[in-house]
Design an enzyme around this catalytic site. Structure first.
Site, short mmCIF file in Angstrom:
data_model
loop_
_atom_site.label_atom_id
_atom_site.label_comp_id
_atom_site.label_asym_id
_atom_site.label_seq_id
_atom_site.Cartn_x
_atom_site.Cartn_y
_atom_site.Cartn_z
N SER A 95 -49.70 29.97 -12.90
CA SER A 95 -49.05 29.07 -11.94
C SER A 95 -48.46 29.85 -10.77
CB SER A 95 -47.92 28.28 -12.60
OG SER A 95 -48.40 27.61 -13.72
N ASP A 138 -42.10 35.93 -11.92
CA ASP A 138 -43.57 35.91 -11.94
C ASP A 138 -44.14 35.86 -10.52
OD1 ASP A 138 -42.45 33.40 -11.76
OD2 ASP A 138 -43.68 32.48 -13.32
#
Ligand code: MEV
Length: 306
Positions: A95, A138
């Site tokens: 994602s 991330d």
């Protein structure tokens, strides 16, 4: 026709899982598995997405919305296609990778000079608009690549130099439901504030030690610190029987230390392993029901592809 292709790496969280959501530091490494996004003008004036390997296109839509807002630019007639080297099921951060790659590709498409910090704050905004929770580590990893020290929700992001990291990665076979697990930890934090705060402080200390040992290339000690980190994650209640059995198998076959990586409940475990023991440890992980994922840590961050 102006066509842009950009790729961004996946990641593995080495130390600091969950504690990082509460403004503590983490250590994260970008991995050689990459996801690419191509942006081109569509021939019929409408927008099209062709996104194999991306299970949730909301991250692409969110990246478009954030780019439109920040750059006051309309992106209404674009064809966006993706290609992924890794399964979205492994928890390697598809994602964040798709969000970062889409934003960077849109920036290149309209010839914007975007710095890493700007890209990070836009990507983090897009990710939060979809999943509401998350520390943003991330997105930083997908942008900077390498191994990062990420602290205070991205206020400090620095590269940690190191020698090749002897990491073995095992997929548990189960996809982790990150937002649900993060919400469960938040509930625990509300109910048992003192205990959970103590766990986070201890994890932060281990993460700080692991950064120093990573810089020294003392992988045996990093492995031990991973073991201690895993004990705290177990106390938090985010490990699982499957992850534990892969961790036990890896350590029984000679790993210096091992832990889950990410939210827990599933996804991957990682082990720090002396190079000569890697075949044994890989075999032990597979015999315990895991799938060894062959990745190289410390990959380069988002980049334009030829
Ligand atoms: C999930 O990959 C890692 C967590 O720390 C959540 C986050 O940092 O966004 C559990």
């Amino acid at each position: 026709m102006n066509s842009i292709t950009v790729s961004a790496p996946g990641k593995l969280l080495l130390m600091g899982d969950h504690a990082v959501v509460y403004k503590n530091p983490c250590l994260v490494t970008a991995v050689s598995e990459r996801l690419s996004v191509s942006v081109t003008e569509s021939s019929d004036g409408a927008s099209h997405f062709l996104t194999p390997g991306v299970s949730d296109t909301r991250f692409i839509e969110a990246a478009l919305a954030v780019a439109k807002k920040h750059w006051r630019q309309s992106f209404d007639a674009l064809s966006i296609t993706t290609q992924s080297m890794f399964s979205g099921n492994y928890g390697l951060g598809s994602s964040a990778a798709v969000t970062v790659a889409t934003l960077f590709a849109l920036g290149e498409y309209c010839r914007k000079q975007i710095g890493k910090k700007e890209l990070f704050s836009m990507a983090y905004e897009a990710i939060l608009s979809v999943q509401r929770v998350g520390s943003g580590f991330d997105a930083a990893s997908a942008i900077w690549g390498g191994t990062l020290w990420y602290d205070r929700l991205g206020k400090t992001i620095t590269t940690v130099p190191h020698t090749p990291m002897p990491l073995v990665v095992g997929f548990s076979g189960v996809k982790a439901d990150t937002p649900t697990i993060v919400a469960e930890v938040a509930k625990k934090y509300e109910e048992q504030r003192e205990k959970v705060s103590r766990i986070f402080a201890a994890i932060a200390k281990l993460t700080t030690d692991a950064k120093a040992k990573t810089e020294e290339g003392d992988w045996e000690r990093v492995g031990k610190l991973m073991d201690f980190n895993q004990e705290y994650l177990r106390d938090l209640g985010v490990s699982s029987e499957r992850l534990e059995s892969l961790i036990v198998a890896a350590k029984g076959a000679g790993a210096w230390g091992a832990k889950l990586s990410g939210a827990g409940g599933g996804d991957c475990m990682i082990a720090m392993v002396p190079p000569e023991k890697q075949p044994d440890v890989s075999r032990a992980i597979e015999q315990a029901g895991g799938k060894v994922i062959h990745i190289t840590p410390q990959a380069v961050g988002v980049r334009r592809e030829p």
